[in-house]
Design a protein around this motif. Structure first.
Motif, PDB file in Angstrom:
ATOM      1  N   THR A  91      58.586 -89.167  10.536  1.00  0.00           N
ATOM      2  CA  THR A  91      57.329 -89.161   9.775  1.00  0.00           C
ATOM      3  C   THR A  91      56.310 -88.204  10.397  1.00  0.00           C
ATOM      4  N   ARG A  99      59.150 -85.613   5.957  1.00  0.00           N
ATOM      5  CA  ARG A  99      58.270 -86.774   6.122  1.00  0.00           C
ATOM      6  C   ARG A  99      58.405 -87.720   4.937  1.00  0.00           C
ATOM      7  N   LEU A 103      59.671 -91.612   4.990  1.00  0.00           N
ATOM      8  CA  LEU A 103      58.863 -92.716   4.451  1.00  0.00           C
ATOM      9  C   LEU A 103      59.660 -93.526   3.437  1.00  0.00           C
ATOM     10  N   SER A 129      51.396 -93.609  11.114  1.00  0.00           N
ATOM     11  CA  SER A 129      52.198 -92.651  10.349  1.00  0.00           C
ATOM     12  C   SER A 129      51.801 -92.658   8.879  1.00  0.00           C
ATOM     13  N   CYS A 133      50.043 -89.543   6.732  1.00  0.00           N
ATOM     14  CA  CYS A 133      50.661 -88.999   5.516  1.00  0.00           C
ATOM     15  C   CYS A 133      49.752 -89.153   4.296  1.00  0.00           C
ATOM     16  N   GLU A 141      54.228 -87.264  -1.170  1.00  0.00           N
ATOM     17  CA  GLU A 141      54.155 -87.869   0.162  1.00  0.00           C
ATOM     18  C   GLU A 141      53.134 -89.001   0.184  1.00  0.00           C
TER      19      GLU A 141
END
Length: 451
Positions: A91, A99, A103, A129, A133, A141
């Motif tokens: 992540t 990433r 996730l 994290s 994001c 994301e």
């Protein structure tokens, strides 16, 4: 709904030990700066068997289709946690796709297996994290991060841990929801996930009311402004308004009676205008919300009377029998099915009971409140909903299912169908269908010869 989840008690009880998207290939850095391909958990992995059988994250093909006979083997748990640690590290990767895949992999794992202790030890890392994001990521994301935030709360259940997650991530989710420059899809997902997190973790009644106000400010923009207008035209933001309305309705089910009455007075006569929207999903969301509001109102006052009941029932009946040629057949079929039930709820105070089976148990959905709650959590957990109904103490408390049923290895073995057995079953079914089709063709040939 359990008593401690009713509107008189904004703080929900239940144990804190309780409990997607397609997988994408990501890259992990291993010792010696060598890179290996990994495969995050996908919906195909989302079963009790597959989620409990992996051999590190070196090779996607290492996932067996059939898991071990005993699901709680120490080695299997260690393999699962090892892979999750790798995904948590990813992540922080520079690649947005990596990433996002990480996730989604973590989310699918948590949606398919109870990992309370594992999450508890890494709660701060996971929260950081997700926060990163949400703040720095783009649409996809952000959506993946928002869903993971809600699944973390589902796993942890009501308590200080979920409250801390909501305290950290709630303002960010709220900011994205209200940000007109953000993608509509990200705002829509944040509205749903913010509602779920608030449902689970909000302990402060004023915060709950603030969340309701925020959601109202969004979906009321779809209200009919001109009474003489023929209907509401959908916009790109309609999907956001739908999610906000559904989240608002969910949170209203846990408000005190006094607040429910206040909100009903504000919206009962405006919500029906959404039934004239040209978006079928908005019409359905508005109809189901109205059915739920009628249910709440009649719980508070058995002799509840709605002034415009005749015009409302006429509108609902028209939607339940809609034959508009300008609408797609699939939309009309879906709409008619929903509004037949909504009309029964408004006119007859009736609800068509649904049965949900999971493992050796079954749950009866016999109210609009329970249906809406179930639909919301199913949207978040996907195919992992049945597993969480079996194992997640928080969800079992919400749906009044009692403590989790303990299944021994023998019971699990009888419930499981092996890959070979599935193959035999599918082969037999294929042969039967082929034979039936052949007979049908023969009959048509005979008829053709006669004529």
């Amino acid at each position: 709904m359990p008593k401690n989840k009713k509107r008189n008690a904004p703080h929900r009880g239940g144990s804190s030990s309780g409990g997607g998207s397609g997988a994408a290939t990501a890259t992990a850095a291993t010792a010696g700066d060598q890179h290996r391909h990994i495969q995050p958990f996908s919906d195909e992995d989302a079963s009790i068997e597959t989620m409990s059988h992996c051999s590190g994250y070196s090779d996607p093909s290492s996932f067996a289709e059939d898991g071990p006979e005993v699901l709680d083997e120490e080695g299997t748990q260690e393999d699962l946690e090892y892979k999750l640690k790798g995904l948590i590290d990813l992540t922080l990767d520079k690649s947005a796709k990596t990433r996002q895949a990480a996730l989604e992999g973590i989310k699918n794992a948590l949606a398919s297996k109870m990992l309370y202790e594992f999450i508890l030890e890494r709660r701060m890392t996971l929260t950081d994290s997700v926060e990163r994001c949400l703040k720095k990521g783009k649409s996809d994301e952000q959506r993946a991060a928002a869903v993971l935030a809600s699944v973390l709360c589902v796993q942890l259940g009501p308590g200080i841990e979920s409250e801390e997650i909501l305290k950290t991530l709630g303002p960010i989710l709220k900011k994205i929801m209200c940000d007109g420059t953000a993608s509509v899809q990200a705002r829509q997902t944040c509205a749903t996930c913010f509602g779920v997190c608030s449902f689970i973790a909000t302990d402060d009644i004023t915060e709950l009311y603030s969340t309701l106000d925020c959601l109202e400010n969004i979906f009321t923009k779809s209200y009919l402004k001109d009474k003489d207008s023929n209907g509401i035209c959908s916009t790109p933001s309609t999907v956001l308004h739908i999610s906000s309305l559904l989240s608002w309705t969910l949170l209203l089910t846990i408000c005190p009676i006094s607040e429910v009455k206040k909100r009903l007075e504000m919206h009962f006569h405006k919500l029906p205008s959404l039934l004239s929207c040209d978006d079928v999903n908005m019409r359905i969301a508005a109809g189901e919300s109205l059915a739920l509001l009628f249910e709440l109102a009649r719980e508070m006052e058995t002799d509840f009377f709605y002034e415009d009941i005749e015009s409302l029932t006429q509108m609902l009946r028209a939607l339940a029998t809609d034959g508009n040629k300008h609408r797609a057949k699939v939309d009309k079929r879906k709409q008619r099915s929903v509004f037949r039930d909504v009309l029964r709820a408004v006119e007859e105070r009736d609800f068509p009971t649904e049965t949900v089976k999971f493992g050796p148990e079954r749950m009866y959905i016999d109210t609009w409140v329970k249906k809406h709650t179930y639909d919301t959590f199913k949207e978040i957990l996907g195919s992992g909903m049945q597993y969480h109904l079996q194992s997640n103490e928080f969800l079992r408390n919400v749906f009044e299912l009692g403590p989790p049923v303990m299944l021994d290895a023998a019971m699990l073995k009888t419930m499981k169908i092996s890959r070979f057995e599935r193959h035999l079953y599918n082969s037999a079914a294929f042969k039967a269908r082929t034979k039936a089709r052949s007979k049908c063709r023969d009959k048509r040939a005979d008829v053709g010869e006669v004529f």
